[in-house]
Design an enzyme around this catalytic site. Sequence first.
Site, PDB file in Angstrom:
ATOM      1  N   HIS A   1      51.243  19.465  38.745  1.00 54.49           N
ATOM      2  CA  HIS A   1      51.387  20.580  37.367  1.00 54.49           C
ATOM      3  C   HIS A   1      50.633  21.599  38.024  1.00 54.49           C
ATOM      4  O   HIS A   1      49.276  21.743  37.861  1.00 54.49           O
ATOM      5  CB  HIS A   1      50.669  19.749  36.127  1.00 54.49           C
ATOM      6  CG  HIS A   1      50.899  20.921  35.102  1.00 54.49           C
ATOM      7  ND1 HIS A   1      52.182  21.419  34.641  1.00 54.49           N
ATOM      8  CD2 HIS A   1      50.228  21.508  34.118  1.00 54.49           C
ATOM      9  CE1 HIS A   1      51.655  22.359  33.563  1.00 54.49           C
ATOM     10  NE2 HIS A   1      50.767  22.259  33.481  1.00 54.49           N
TER      11      HIS A   1
ATOM     12  N   LYS B   1      48.002  30.161  33.212  1.00 54.66           N
ATOM     13  CA  LYS B   1      48.260  30.320  34.690  1.00 54.66           C
ATOM     14  C   LYS B   1      49.572  31.092  34.983  1.00 54.66           C
ATOM     15  O   LYS B   1      49.834  32.054  35.735  1.00 54.66           O
ATOM     16  CB  LYS B   1      48.451  28.634  34.975  1.00 54.66           C
ATOM     17  CG  LYS B   1      47.204  27.742  34.917  1.00 54.66           C
ATOM     18  CD  LYS B   1      47.729  26.371  35.613  1.00 54.66           C
ATOM     19  CE  LYS B   1      48.853  25.453  34.661  1.00 54.66           C
ATOM     20  NZ  LYS B   1      48.458  25.368  33.324  1.00 54.66           N
TER      21      LYS B   1
ATOM     22  N   ASP C   1      54.906  25.598  36.810  1.00 52.22           N
ATOM     23  CA  ASP C   1      55.172  24.266  36.246  1.00 52.22           C
ATOM     24  C   ASP C   1      54.861  23.071  37.185  1.00 52.22           C
ATOM     25  O   ASP C   1      53.889  22.381  36.970  1.00 52.22           O
ATOM     26  CB  ASP C   1      56.043  24.011  35.370  1.00 52.22           C
ATOM     27  CG  ASP C   1      55.967  22.986  34.306  1.00 52.22           C
ATOM     28  OD1 ASP C   1      54.856  22.617  34.012  1.00 52.22           O
ATOM     29  OD2 ASP C   1      56.928  22.494  34.032  1.00 52.22           O
TER      30      ASP C   1
END
Length: 305
Positions: A138, A159, A177
Amino acid sequence: MKSISVQSLTDMFHLEVLAGTDGMERKITRHQTHRPGLEFVGYFDFFPMERVQVLGRKEITYLLTLSVEERMLHIGNIVKYHPPCFIVTSGQQEIPYLTLFCNQEGIPLLRTTETTTEFIAKLNSYLVKALAPEMSIHAVCVNVSGIGILLRGKSGIGKSETAHTLIRRGHRFVADDIVVLKKLGPATLLGTHNEITREFLALRSIGLINVVRQYGRTAFQDETRIVLDIELCPWKEDSLNNELEAVPQFTEYLGIQIPHIEVQLQPGRDVASLIEAAANNWYLRQLGYSAAEEFMKRVEDEMQS
């Protein structure tokens, strides 16, 4: 062990199927090809039978110099090892004897019009990536000034928003992701997407955006070599944040140590600029330069003067 089918290879390189159609689901597990030169003269001590066998002009021309009996003997000796497939390069036509054996044994015989050297280079490169050990994490993956970076941190830390800022500054987006990491060598880690999320970046309160459609083709690249692992985390009041040079930290992925940097977040901090600075600093270190070492040298020189 990872594998791909001969059919997948055929589709990827648009190969012509000449024989052995029953064996198109045979598995390829090795990332290197082999040209059976020594094997055609009877030397099999180190024959890599599990590799794709490529037959160029040299191999085919040699076989054509043999008598029919010798040719059948030499080809039969190789076919009995049941390699995944044979690929004939340069569009060579005089190979009915190969067709006969491959149909009998159910080994695919394929053909390409590309030259041997060009085709082997492309095929080896493809197989290395297709068969590389891999894992998914992730994170977000970006390429900053040619330097591959993983951005990690808890969900909602920022992020994707940071990646978006970097894209607007001219850097390239790779994956959001889910980042797929592939080990291409003892010290080479490749970061890419999982195809489903290709080109998509998820921004909270906005939703999905297609990076290519919104910012152009140059804003995206399929893969990048990972050299920095940056973790975004909340600000820590009691931590030392102004040290001259942090003690090197590393994160391990698939047995490869990647330099790790922790970037603490606080309102007003330009995180994208910090990541650009980290990328440039890493590059300078590869060139043998350390700002901290230069600073300490100046201090020592001043004290001695």
